[in-house]
Design a protein around this motif. Structure first.
Motif, PDB file in Angstrom:
ATOM      1  N   GLY A  23       0.945  -1.315   0.042  1.00 32.77           N
ATOM      2  CA  GLY A  23      -0.014   0.118   0.110  1.00 32.77           C
ATOM      3  C   GLY A  23       0.885   1.189   0.050  1.00 32.77           C
ATOM      4  O   GLY A  23       2.094   1.212  -0.437  1.00 32.77           O
ATOM      5  N   ASP A  24       0.293   2.340   0.399  1.00 28.10           N
ATOM      6  CA  ASP A  24       0.948   3.537   0.477  1.00 28.10           C
ATOM      7  C   ASP A  24       2.301   3.530   1.280  1.00 28.10           C
ATOM      8  O   ASP A  24       3.293   4.410   1.002  1.00 28.10           O
ATOM      9  CB  ASP A  24       0.034   4.795   1.240  1.00 28.10           C
ATOM     10  CG  ASP A  24      -0.718   5.377   0.155  1.00 28.10           C
ATOM     11  OD1 ASP A  24      -1.014   5.023  -0.810  1.00 28.10           O
ATOM     12  OD2 ASP A  24      -0.881   6.589   0.507  1.00 28.10           O
ATOM     13  N   ALA A  25       2.746   2.681   1.937  1.00 24.81           N
ATOM     14  CA  ALA A  25       4.054   2.366   2.923  1.00 24.81           C
ATOM     15  C   ALA A  25       4.964   2.018   1.765  1.00 24.81           C
ATOM     16  O   ALA A  25       6.256   2.323   2.031  1.00 24.81           O
ATOM     17  CB  ALA A  25       3.813   1.380   3.863  1.00 24.81           C
ATOM     18  N   GLY A  33      -7.814  10.063  -9.477  1.00 30.77           N
ATOM     19  CA  GLY A  33      -8.353   8.895 -10.101  1.00 30.77           C
ATOM     20  C   GLY A  33      -8.964   7.939  -8.965  1.00 30.77           C
ATOM     21  O   GLY A  33      -9.732   6.970  -9.209  1.00 30.77           O
ATOM     22  N   GLY A  34      -8.658   8.417  -7.677  1.00 28.61           N
ATOM     23  CA  GLY A  34      -9.493   7.482  -6.608  1.00 28.61           C
ATOM     24  C   GLY A  34      -9.053   6.060  -6.791  1.00 28.61           C
ATOM     25  O   GLY A  34      -9.821   4.992  -6.781  1.00 28.61           O
ATOM     26  N   ILE A  35      -7.711   5.621  -6.834  1.00 23.06           N
ATOM     27  CA  ILE A  35      -6.930   4.330  -7.170  1.00 23.06           C
ATOM     28  C   ILE A  35      -6.457   3.805  -6.121  1.00 23.06           C
ATOM     29  O   ILE A  35      -5.927   2.585  -6.125  1.00 23.06           O
ATOM     30  CB  ILE A  35      -6.408   4.340  -8.648  1.00 23.06           C
ATOM     31  CG1 ILE A  35      -5.601   5.642  -8.972  1.00 23.06           C
ATOM     32  CG2 ILE A  35      -7.528   4.344  -9.874  1.00 23.06           C
ATOM     33  CD1 ILE A  35      -4.706   5.460  -9.947  1.00 23.06           C
ATOM     34  N   GLY A  36      -5.900   4.806  -5.284  1.00 28.78           N
ATOM     35  CA  GLY A  36      -4.912   4.432  -4.196  1.00 28.78           C
ATOM     36  C   GLY A  36      -5.504   3.145  -3.208  1.00 28.78           C
ATOM     37  O   GLY A  36      -4.588   2.258  -2.813  1.00 28.78           O
ATOM     38  N   ILE A  37      -6.731   3.254  -2.830  1.00 29.04           N
ATOM     39  CA  ILE A  37      -7.318   2.190  -1.746  1.00 29.04           C
ATOM     40  C   ILE A  37      -7.174   1.101  -2.575  1.00 29.04           C
ATOM     41  O   ILE A  37      -6.787  -0.073  -2.120  1.00 29.04           O
ATOM     42  CB  ILE A  37      -8.723   2.900  -1.447  1.00 29.04           C
ATOM     43  CG1 ILE A  37      -8.635   4.076  -0.669  1.00 29.04           C
ATOM     44  CG2 ILE A  37      -9.483   1.714  -0.656  1.00 29.04           C
ATOM     45  CD1 ILE A  37      -9.809   4.768  -0.336  1.00 29.04           C
ATOM     46  N   ASN A  38      -7.886   0.888  -3.789  1.00 25.96           N
ATOM     47  CA  ASN A  38      -7.804  -0.275  -4.619  1.00 25.96           C
ATOM     48  C   ASN A  38      -6.622  -0.891  -4.711  1.00 25.96           C
ATOM     49  O   ASN A  38      -6.563  -1.926  -4.627  1.00 25.96           O
ATOM     50  CB  ASN A  38      -8.685  -0.107  -5.927  1.00 25.96           C
ATOM     51  CG  ASN A  38     -10.106  -0.092  -5.791  1.00 25.96           C
ATOM     52  OD1 ASN A  38     -10.873  -0.209  -4.530  1.00 25.96           O
ATOM     53  ND2 ASN A  38     -10.804   0.227  -6.846  1.00 25.96           N
TER      54      ASN A  38
HETATM   55  C1  LIG Z   1      -5.919  13.766   0.181  1.00 31.79           C
HETATM   56  C2  LIG Z   1      -6.058  12.362  -0.111  1.00 31.79           C
HETATM   57  C3  LIG Z   1      -6.918  11.966  -0.546  1.00 31.79           C
HETATM   58  C4  LIG Z   1      -7.167  10.648  -1.165  1.00 31.79           C
HETATM   59  N1  LIG Z   1      -8.446  10.123  -2.098  1.00 31.79           N
HETATM   60  C5  LIG Z   1      -8.577   8.990  -2.478  1.00 31.79           C
HETATM   61  C6  LIG Z   1      -9.657   8.534  -2.819  1.00 31.79           C
HETATM   62  O1  LIG Z   1     -10.616   9.239  -2.986  1.00 31.79           O
HETATM   63  N2  LIG Z   1      -9.750   7.320  -3.126  1.00 31.79           N
HETATM   64  C7  LIG Z   1      -8.711   6.420  -3.180  1.00 31.79           C
HETATM   65  O2  LIG Z   1      -8.802   5.333  -3.788  1.00 31.79           O
HETATM   66  N3  LIG Z   1      -7.409   6.996  -2.809  1.00 31.79           N
HETATM   67  C8  LIG Z   1      -7.399   8.111  -2.360  1.00 31.79           C
HETATM   68  N4  LIG Z   1      -5.885   8.692  -1.759  1.00 31.79           N
HETATM   69  C9  LIG Z   1      -5.152   7.611  -1.615  1.00 31.79           C
HETATM   70  C10 LIG Z   1      -5.485   6.557  -0.778  1.00 31.79           C
HETATM   71  O3  LIG Z   1      -5.675   7.370   0.576  1.00 31.79           O
HETATM   72  C11 LIG Z   1      -4.105   5.724  -0.265  1.00 31.79           C
HETATM   73  O4  LIG Z   1      -3.790   5.385  -1.668  1.00 31.79           O
HETATM   74  C12 LIG Z   1      -4.572   4.624   0.602  1.00 31.79           C
HETATM   75  O5  LIG Z   1      -5.345   4.970   1.644  1.00 31.79           O
HETATM   76  C13 LIG Z   1      -3.349   3.534   0.960  1.00 31.79           C
HETATM   77  O6  LIG Z   1      -4.004   2.740   1.919  1.00 31.79           O
HETATM   78  P1  LIG Z   1      -3.086   2.136   2.997  1.00 31.79           P
HETATM   79  O7  LIG Z   1      -3.842   1.217   3.785  1.00 31.79           O
HETATM   80  O8  LIG Z   1      -1.731   1.633   2.160  1.00 31.79           O
HETATM   81  O9  LIG Z   1      -2.528   3.185   3.945  1.00 31.79           O
HETATM   82  P2  LIG Z   1      -3.228   4.233   4.899  1.00 31.79           P
HETATM   83  O10 LIG Z   1      -4.711   4.259   4.383  1.00 31.79           O
HETATM   84  O11 LIG Z   1      -2.500   5.239   5.184  1.00 31.79           O
HETATM   85  O12 LIG Z   1      -3.523   3.283   6.087  1.00 31.79           O
HETATM   86  C14 LIG Z   1      -2.354   3.194   7.156  1.00 31.79           C
HETATM   87  C15 LIG Z   1      -3.135   3.117   8.530  1.00 31.79           C
HETATM   88  O13 LIG Z   1      -1.946   2.769   9.322  1.00 31.79           O
HETATM   89  C16 LIG Z   1      -1.977   3.607  10.727  1.00 31.79           C
HETATM   90  N5  LIG Z   1      -0.725   3.691  11.339  1.00 31.79           N
HETATM   91  C17 LIG Z   1       0.295   4.369  10.690  1.00 31.79           C
HETATM   92  N6  LIG Z   1       1.334   4.267  11.773  1.00 31.79           N
HETATM   93  C18 LIG Z   1       0.817   3.136  12.585  1.00 31.79           C
HETATM   94  C19 LIG Z   1       1.400   2.597  13.851  1.00 31.79           C
HETATM   95  N7  LIG Z   1       2.648   2.986  14.209  1.00 31.79           N
HETATM   96  N8  LIG Z   1       0.734   1.809  14.396  1.00 31.79           N
HETATM   97  C20 LIG Z   1      -0.546   1.508  14.113  1.00 31.79           C
HETATM   98  N9  LIG Z   1      -1.241   2.015  12.951  1.00 31.79           N
HETATM   99  C21 LIG Z   1      -0.355   2.994  12.253  1.00 31.79           C
HETATM  100  C22 LIG Z   1      -2.647   4.820   9.884  1.00 31.79           C
HETATM  101  O14 LIG Z   1      -3.323   5.669  11.146  1.00 31.79           O
HETATM  102  C23 LIG Z   1      -3.783   4.382   8.986  1.00 31.79           C
HETATM  103  O15 LIG Z   1      -5.021   3.986   9.376  1.00 31.79           O
HETATM  104  C24 LIG Z   1      -5.987   9.925  -1.252  1.00 31.79           C
HETATM  105  C25 LIG Z   1      -4.834  10.282  -0.658  1.00 31.79           C
HETATM  106  C26 LIG Z   1      -4.603  11.516  -0.216  1.00 31.79           C
HETATM  107  C27 LIG Z   1      -3.537  12.232   0.583  1.00 31.79           C
END
Ligand SMILES: Cc1cc2nc3c(=O)[nH]c(=O)nc-3n(C[C@H](O)[C@H](O)[C@H](O)COP(=O)(O)OP(=O)(O)OC[C@H]3O[C@@H](n4cnc5c(N)ncnc54)[C@H](O)[C@@H]3O)c2cc1C
Length: 140
Positions: A23-25, A33-38
């Motif tokens: 994921g984002d890490a 595009g709203g693609i990051g979550i998928n």
């Molecule tokens: C402003 C903005 C708007 C966006 N809008 C969209 C959208 O509409 N649609 C879409 O698909 N994508 C969107 N994205 C991209 C999307 O948010 C990310 O690609 C996606 O959330 C990545 O998911 P993830 O689970 O990898 O990370 P995250 O969603 O960042 O989840 C990581 C989680 O880990 C938690 N965490 C962090 N450190 C620790 C720790 N030490 N211990 C325990 N927990 C911890 C955080 O609190 C968080 O809840 C957007 C991004 C931004 C910046």
């Protein structure tokens, strides 16, 4: 009010001994595009499928971790390139007061139903769909 930091980048290496970034890490996505979550969910499904066997044996070398990166690198690089292009051609132009007129490619997609379906598929499913193995499915 908290401003969210928008980044678009990725790690060169997503794993080390005993740790895997997905994921984002591993690859921070912008909202475009709203693609990051998928993409993050697809990474998780691929990681679960590849690591389930090694985790059961309680011995996970870096090899299966590297397989996760190899599997997910191309769809990530592709979608980030798309986001980067939209940033440069649409977001940056709009932010500087310009009129981000749709390119010929965008106009073509807008006029063509099959191309619109391909675009919808890329956004919703991604360029490399991931499926849970049979044993992880309800009733499987
Ligand atoms: C402003 C903005 C708007 C966006 N809008 C969209 C959208 O509409 N649609 C879409 O698909 N994508 C969107 N994205 C991209 C999307 O948010 C990310 O690609 C996606 O959330 C990545 O998911 P993830 O689970 O990898 O990370 P995250 O969603 O960042 O989840 C990581 C989680 O880990 C938690 N965490 C962090 N450190 C620790 C720790 N030490 N211990 C325990 N927990 C911890 C955080 O609190 C968080 O809840 C957007 C991004 C931004 C910046």
């Amino acid at each position: 009010m908290k401003l969210l930091d928008v980044q678009l980048n990725r790690l060169r290496r997503w794993y080390s001994d005993g740790v895997l970034c997905i994921g984002d890490a591993a690859h921070a996505m912008s909202p475009v595009g709203g693609i990051g979550i998928n993409l993050a969910v697809a990474d998780a499904v691929a990681a679960a499928r590849i690591l389930a066997g090694p985790l059961r044996t309680r011995r996970v070398s870096t090899r299966p971790l590297a397989r996760v990166q190899t599997r997910r690198w191309a769809p990530t690089a592709f979608l980030q390139a798309v986001q980067r292009a939209i940033h440069a051609r649409v977001v940056a132009v709009a932010m500087t007061g310009g009129d981000p007129a749709p390119s010929r490619a965008v106009q073509l997609v807008g006029r063509s139903r099959p191309l619109r379906r391909v675009l919808a598929y890329l956004v919703a499913i991604g360029p490399l769909p991931e499926h849970a193995p049979d044993y992880a499915r309800r009733g499987g």
